[in-house]
Design an enzyme around this catalytic site. Structure first.
Site, PDB file in Angstrom:
ATOM      1  N   VAL A 111       9.045 -12.635   0.165  1.00  0.00           N
ATOM      2  CA  VAL A 111       8.600 -12.148   1.475  1.00  0.00           C
ATOM      3  C   VAL A 111       7.490 -11.114   1.303  1.00  0.00           C
ATOM      4  O   VAL A 111       6.508 -11.090   2.039  1.00  0.00           O
ATOM      5  CB  VAL A 111       9.789 -11.558   2.268  1.00  0.00           C
ATOM      6  CG1 VAL A 111       9.297 -10.893   3.552  1.00  0.00           C
ATOM      7  CG2 VAL A 111      10.799 -12.651   2.594  1.00  0.00           C
ATOM      8  N   ALA A 112       7.649 -10.256   0.266  1.00  0.00           N
ATOM      9  CA  ALA A 112       6.657  -9.204   0.022  1.00  0.00           C
ATOM     10  C   ALA A 112       5.318  -9.787  -0.394  1.00  0.00           C
ATOM     11  O   ALA A 112       4.257  -9.285  -0.032  1.00  0.00           O
ATOM     12  CB  ALA A 112       7.166  -8.258  -1.061  1.00  0.00           C
ATOM     13  N   ILE A 140       3.954 -12.694   0.325  1.00  0.00           N
ATOM     14  CA  ILE A 140       3.238 -13.526   1.304  1.00  0.00           C
ATOM     15  C   ILE A 140       2.629 -12.643   2.390  1.00  0.00           C
ATOM     16  O   ILE A 140       3.354 -11.911   3.061  1.00  0.00           O
ATOM     17  CB  ILE A 140       4.188 -14.562   1.947  1.00  0.00           C
ATOM     18  CG1 ILE A 140       4.732 -15.514   0.877  1.00  0.00           C
ATOM     19  CG2 ILE A 140       3.465 -15.352   3.029  1.00  0.00           C
ATOM     20  CD1 ILE A 140       5.814 -16.425   1.366  1.00  0.00           C
ATOM     21  N   ASP A 163     -32.078 -32.174  16.108  1.00  0.00           N
ATOM     22  CA  ASP A 163     -32.841 -33.081  16.963  1.00  0.00           C
ATOM     23  C   ASP A 163     -34.162 -32.406  17.323  1.00  0.00           C
ATOM     24  O   ASP A 163     -34.240 -31.179  17.355  1.00  0.00           O
ATOM     25  CB  ASP A 163     -32.078 -33.338  18.271  1.00  0.00           C
ATOM     26  CG  ASP A 163     -31.072 -34.462  18.132  1.00  0.00           C
ATOM     27  OD1 ASP A 163     -31.130 -35.175  17.128  1.00  0.00           O
ATOM     28  OD2 ASP A 163     -30.219 -34.605  19.025  1.00  0.00           O
ATOM     29  N   THR A 173     -35.261 -37.365  14.534  1.00  0.00           N
ATOM     30  CA  THR A 173     -35.681 -37.742  15.884  1.00  0.00           C
ATOM     31  C   THR A 173     -35.809 -39.251  16.022  1.00  0.00           C
ATOM     32  O   THR A 173     -36.008 -39.963  15.038  1.00  0.00           O
ATOM     33  CB  THR A 173     -37.034 -37.061  16.233  1.00  0.00           C
ATOM     34  OG1 THR A 173     -37.463 -37.480  17.517  1.00  0.00           O
ATOM     35  CG2 THR A 173     -38.113 -37.422  15.218  1.00  0.00           C
ATOM     36  N   ASP A 211     -38.214 -40.336  17.855  1.00  0.00           N
ATOM     37  CA  ASP A 211     -39.644 -40.470  18.142  1.00  0.00           C
ATOM     38  C   ASP A 211     -40.372 -41.101  16.955  1.00  0.00           C
ATOM     39  O   ASP A 211     -39.806 -41.242  15.875  1.00  0.00           O
ATOM     40  CB  ASP A 211     -40.213 -39.072  18.427  1.00  0.00           C
ATOM     41  CG  ASP A 211     -41.255 -39.114  19.533  1.00  0.00           C
ATOM     42  OD1 ASP A 211     -41.925 -40.145  19.653  1.00  0.00           O
ATOM     43  OD2 ASP A 211     -41.385 -38.119  20.265  1.00  0.00           O
ATOM     44  N   ASN A 263      -0.099  -6.497  -0.339  1.00  0.00           N
ATOM     45  CA  ASN A 263       0.953  -7.381  -0.862  1.00  0.00           C
ATOM     46  C   ASN A 263       1.177  -7.184  -2.353  1.00  0.00           C
ATOM     47  O   ASN A 263       2.314  -7.221  -2.828  1.00  0.00           O
ATOM     48  CB  ASN A 263       0.609  -8.840  -0.571  1.00  0.00           C
ATOM     49  CG  ASN A 263       0.802  -9.184   0.891  1.00  0.00           C
ATOM     50  OD1 ASN A 263      -0.160  -9.205   1.643  1.00  0.00           O
ATOM     51  ND2 ASN A 263       2.023  -9.408   1.310  1.00  0.00           N
ATOM     52  N   THR A 299       1.911  -3.098  11.061  1.00  0.00           N
ATOM     53  CA  THR A 299       1.138  -1.906  10.681  1.00  0.00           C
ATOM     54  C   THR A 299      -0.116  -2.254   9.879  1.00  0.00           C
ATOM     55  O   THR A 299      -1.135  -1.597  10.005  1.00  0.00           O
ATOM     56  CB  THR A 299       2.007  -0.900   9.906  1.00  0.00           C
ATOM     57  OG1 THR A 299       2.701  -1.598   8.874  1.00  0.00           O
ATOM     58  CG2 THR A 299       3.020  -0.243  10.809  1.00  0.00           C
TER      59      THR A 299
END
EC number: 7.2.2.10
Length: 999
Positions: A304-305, A307, A351, A625, A627, A768, A799
């Site tokens: 737990v600590a 993670i 584009d 494009t 064009d 951690n 916290t």
């Protein structure tokens, strides 16, 4: 049917065994429906709620937490005494965190707009077909249409399937196929075969595509593809096959999860194995099994600590704050992780139309005849300022403003532009901009007339709405349009028949005004207008005019040119056969050439500086494009993608040229290319794939349905605010202003967000590391628990979470866009930084254990036992001589855990101050540069006091209020972390940054 556009209509009819006049028989309809299926796009197979829930638990860290909660729950059943109630707090809190995380994840996925579902909006409900079972045209449901059906379409209809045109039953047939090709202008269609079997969709002028709209005219055609076999269906299939890529941050967090899970597993096993000799200690009642369970609990606490439970929430919050800042810059982010991905973008595929350019055609050059003497002639050339639809700009001759009314030729030119025109300007009061109503080309002419103001109309007192068409209205009051001879392919022009208005005017003063392709119009001209005179058009004069037009069309600007002409004595309107467009060319002969205008879709003003900024930031910009290549390269030169004299060989390709390369040559072309012209959507997807093979992080823009697969495939799909719902649904980001410069601003924001994210991820991880060191030390040294799991959860989630979130507000570096894009494979924490945060973490761990130990050994209110007694507290019994005079219950006191927790929280607040900058001293970058951080620190400390001093919180968290002398010790142990990190920052600045630069 493949390549139906390249063969005669009769071949297509024969292929389906159908006659144009009667359509398919019921038996043929049945067979074709069985063979090809219904004419609809299949609905997307959505994941079930259960599948979505399970997906939220695929993350390794989440699974470890789930396992920890499960084990904690089982262990809670075996607790006795006072701890039996508080033991359940930890698993309940962990499960609540996981449930909240899963709910948010499922909700986001359920609410994500599906691009595939959005595609179905383009399916028409009904269609008009000719079938053998009923005479005439019948309306049926569009889903019942099959290949081979003879279909009729007319203005306003949505095309129900892919159709090969058999016959056009109107003067012209215009189709708006912008959703499919991205072209803003409607396309004129015809029924003749296209000889090129590999023609792109834009060039298939004899095809109607499913989902597009008939803008004008009427036609009959044969259905050649339905459902998933249509062009829009192929796009749907591409989207289904496109697997969404994980963002660099998601990949980093996955790697981090895997590494962390391995470390957690090894450390937990190590703690359990090291303490096997303590399993039978008296504190466990002499039971080996109970001792094993106790140390198993310690291992769970360690998991737990280790993670960082608050990390997902903090990352989400930081990204959400980033999206708010981006929204203010007109970039609407639809996918949170993509905010960070923008920071490592190395290629932007943009584009041209509307993104790099304004998508507001404007006339920038024009000429009329100055004088013609024999074979010699000269021109009056003008340039026009203003590059939007706003009727604001000047007419310049030799760089000096002129009054257009002084030139008779310009008055006539303006008259033709105003009357030979079906478009207008409109002022949008909500957007505060001028917009086109009608075709872009004609709107450019309307805007030109307003800028010319040939009759010196007073526009100073007009509102913006009235100003939009003021000068055009003056001309339209002088001449009345009687009829329009619409554009047709054979003559490449359109004309209007006009008569003067007012009393005393009759058809004797009628004129025909013509506009069209220069070669076609000039071919039908016999004279030119010089002032008010009519002069014969001789071959030298014709060549001079055409030479000027070629220069404009082929030069650096590649202007689109229109010739303007007049027929001073047209035939009587009553004798015209307006229903037969083949006769129009006879009426448009013996014309008088008046002048020529050159227009372009101008680049946005801010684009050039944005592209220069991209160059400095190491980002390659590629224009893509539909064009033609000449226009595309010219625009690239104007905006700085290419320099004026740069050789574009190997750097600019048409879709056809690209297709003719081998796959490896295509891949290498993508490494150097900066311009792709005349491309189709499939090219875009392929370009993205090749760029990704070089580990490029690609941002791809698009607005049509056709762009959706490429938008989905790219790391950052960027849709235009004016684009289709399908494109927006497939994209990670939407540009509300369609502006390329907004992309660059978003990239800058993405880089700043990543820098801030690195700071708070490191901040959380160092916390951690400290917690792991604390639990590991107490287990190895055999000391009482300094921190329990529920306290660790509180620190990790609350916290630490508030300051970590506030670090997302750190100001960005001033040189953030002067650095190359970061390597997406660059680890979040590496080398020296890993050592730095390990050093801080070790200090945190030592400080927390030291605070708990201080209470046992030295606190005036504590038991003041020896360190040897403390290390062997598990052997404490009344009979053990080592513990003579010691009450064994003091080893279960809440004071040491409260001291340890208070030191942990206070150190983390100091650590947050250290994180304002990665390497700058607090003296150079003081904490008040981020006022949010100071507020978060105050809030976190207030919450810590809350759990210490407000009932029943001390019972839940197994803490107790501290006295003032104890708080003084907490501060003495905590504050040195600032000096430690200042020393490490000093080393970074003065010894390590230079070495990294050398690398």
């Amino acid at each position: 049917m493949e390549a139906a556009h390249s063969v005669p209509v009769q071949d297509v009819l024969s292929r389906f065994g159908v006659a144009e006049s009667c359509g398919l028989s019921p038996e043929q309809v049945r067979r074709n429906r069985e063979k090809y299926g219904p004419n609809e796009l299949p609905a997307e197979e959505r994941k079930s709620l259960w599948e979505l829930v399970l997906e939220q638990f695929e993350d390794l860290l989440v699974r470890i937490l789930l396992m920890a909660a499960f084990l904690s729950f089982i262990l809670a059943w075996f607790e006795e005494g006072e701890e039996s109630t508080t033991a359940f707090v930890e698993p309940i809190v962990i499960i609540m965190i996981l449930i909240a995380n899963a709910v948010v994840g499922v909700w986001q996925e359920r609410n994500a707009e599906s691009a595939i579902e959005a595609l179905k909006e383009y399916e028409p409900e009904m269609g008009k077909v000719i079938r053998a079972d009923r005479s005439g045209v019948q309306r049926i449901r569009a889903r019942d249409i099959v290949p081979g059906d003879i279909v009729e379409v007319a203005v306003g209809d949505k095309v129900p399937a892919d159709i090969r045109i058999i016959e056009i039953r109107s003067t012209t047939l215009r189709v708006d196929q912008s959703i499919l090709t991205g072209e803003s202008m409607s396309v004129i269609k015809h029924a003749d075969p296209i000889p090129d079997p590999r023609a792109v969709n834009q060039d298939k002028k004899n095809m109607l595509f499913s989902g597009t709209n008939i803008a004008a005219g009427k036609a009959v055609g044969i259905v050649i593809a339905t459902g998933v076999y249509t062009e829009i269906g192929k796009i749907r299939n591409q989207m289904v096959e496109t697997e969404p890529e994980k963002t660099p941050l998601q990949q980093k967090l996955d790697e981090f999860s895997q590494q962390l899970s391995k470390v957690i597993f090894l450390v937990c096993i190590a703690v359990w194995v090291i303490n096997i000799s303590h399993f039978s200690d008296p504190v466990h009642g002499g039971s080996w099994f109970r001792g094993a369970i106790y140390y198993f609990k310690t291992s769970v606490a360690l998991a737990v600590a280790a993670i960082p439970e608050g990390l997902p929430a903090v990352i989400t919050t930081c990204l959400a704050l980033g999206t708010r800042r981006m929204a203010k810059k007109n970039a609407i982010v639809r996918s949170l992780p993509s905010v960070e991905t923008l920071g490592c973008t190395s290629v932007i595929c943009s584009d041209k139309t509307g993104t790099l350019t304004t998508n507001q055609m404007s006339v920038c050059r024009m000429f009329i005849m100055e004088k013609v003497e024999g074979t010699q002639c000269s021109l009056h050339e003008f340039s026009i300022t203003g590059s939007t639809y706003a009727p604001e700009g000047q007419i310049l001759k030799d760089e000096k403003p002129v009054r257009c009314g002084q030139y008779d030729g310009l008055v006539e030119l303006a008259t033709i532009c105003a009357l030979c025109n079906d478009s207008s300007l409109d002022y949008n009061e909500s957007k505060k901009v001028y917009e086109k109503v009608g075709e872009a080309t004609e709107t450019a002419l309307t805007c030109l007339v307003e800028k010319m103001n040939v009759f010196d109309t007073d526009t100073s007192k007009l509102s913006k709405v009235e100003r939009a068409n003021a000068c055009n209205s003056v001309i339209k009051h002088l001449m009345r349009k009687e009829c329009t001879l619409e554009f047709s392919r054979d003559r490449k022009s359109m004309s209007v028949y006009c008569t003067p208005t007012g009393p005393g005017h009759n058809s004797a003063g009628s004129k025909m005004f013509v506009k069209g392709a220069p070669e076609s119009v000039i071919e039908r001209c016999t004279h030119v207008r010089v002032g008010t005179a009519k002069v014969p058009l001789t071959p030298p004069v014709r060549e001079k005019i055409l030479s000027q037009i070629r220069d404009w069309g082929m030069g650096t600007d590649t202007l689109r040119c229109l010739a303007l002409a007049t027929h001073d004595a047209p035939v009587q309107r009553e004798t015209m056969q307006l229903h037969d467009s083949t006769t129009f060319t006879h009426y448009e002969t013996n014309l008088t050439f008046v002048g020529c205008v050159g227009m372009l879709d101008p680049p946005r003003k801010e684009v050039t500086s944005s592209i220069e900024m991209c160059r400095k930031a190491g980002i390659r910009v590629i224009m893509i494009t539909g064009d033609n290549k000449g226009t595309a390269v010219a625009i690239c030169r104007r905006i700085g993608i290419f320099t004026e004299s740069e050789d574009v060989a190997g750097k600019a390709y048409t879709g056809r040229e690209f297709d003719e390369l081998s796959p490896e040559a295509q891949r290498q072309a993508c490494r150097e290319a900066r311009c792709f012209a005349r491309v189709e959507p499939a090219h875009k997807s392929r370009i993205v794939e090749y760029l990704q093979s070089f580990n490029e992080i690609t941002a791809m823009t698009g607005d049509g349905v056709n762009d959706a697969p490429a938008l989905k495939k790219a790391e950052i799909g960027i849709a235009m605010g004016s684009g289709t719902a399908v494109a927006k649904s497939a994209a990670e980001m939407v540009l509300s202003d369609d502006n390329f410069s907004t992309i660059v601003s978003a990239v800058e924001e993405g880089r700043a967000i990543y820098n801030n994210m690195k700071q708070f991820i490191r901040y959380l991880i160092s916390s951690n590391v400290g917690e792991v060191v604390c639990i590991f030390l107490t287990a190895i040294l055999g000391l009482p628990e300094a921190l329990i799991p529920v306290q660790l959860l509180w620190v990790n989630l609350v916290t630490d979470g508030l300051p970590a979130t506030a670090l997302g507000f750190n100001p960005p570096d001033l040189d953030i866009m002067d650095k190359l894009p970061r390597n997406p494979k660059e680890p979040l924490i590496s080398g020296w930084l890993f050592f730095r945060y390990l050093a801080i973490g070790v200090y945190v761990g030592l400080a927390t254990v030291g605070a708990a130990t201080w209470w046992f050994l030295y606190d005036a209110e504590g038991p003041q036992v020896s360190f040897h007694q403390l290390r062997n507290f598990m052997r404490c019994t009344e009979d053990n001589p080592i513990f003579e005079g010691v009450n064994c219950e003091i080893f279960e006191s809440r004071y040491p855990t409260t001291m340890a927790l208070s030191v942990l929280v206070t150190i983390e607040m100091c650590n947050a101050l250290n994180s304002v900058s990665e390497n700058q001293s607090l003296l150079r970058m003081p904490p008040w540069l981020n006022i949010w951080l100071l507020g978060a620190i105050v809030m976190s400390m207030a919450l810590h006091f809350f759990i210490l001093y407000v009932k029943p919180m001390p019972l839940i968290f197994q803490v107790t209020p501290l006295s003032w002398p104890q708080w003084v010790v907490v501060l003495k142990i905590s504050l040195p972390v600032i000096l430690l990190d200042e020393g490490l920052k000093y080393l970074s600045r003065n010894h390590l940054e230079g070495e990294e630069d050398k690398k």
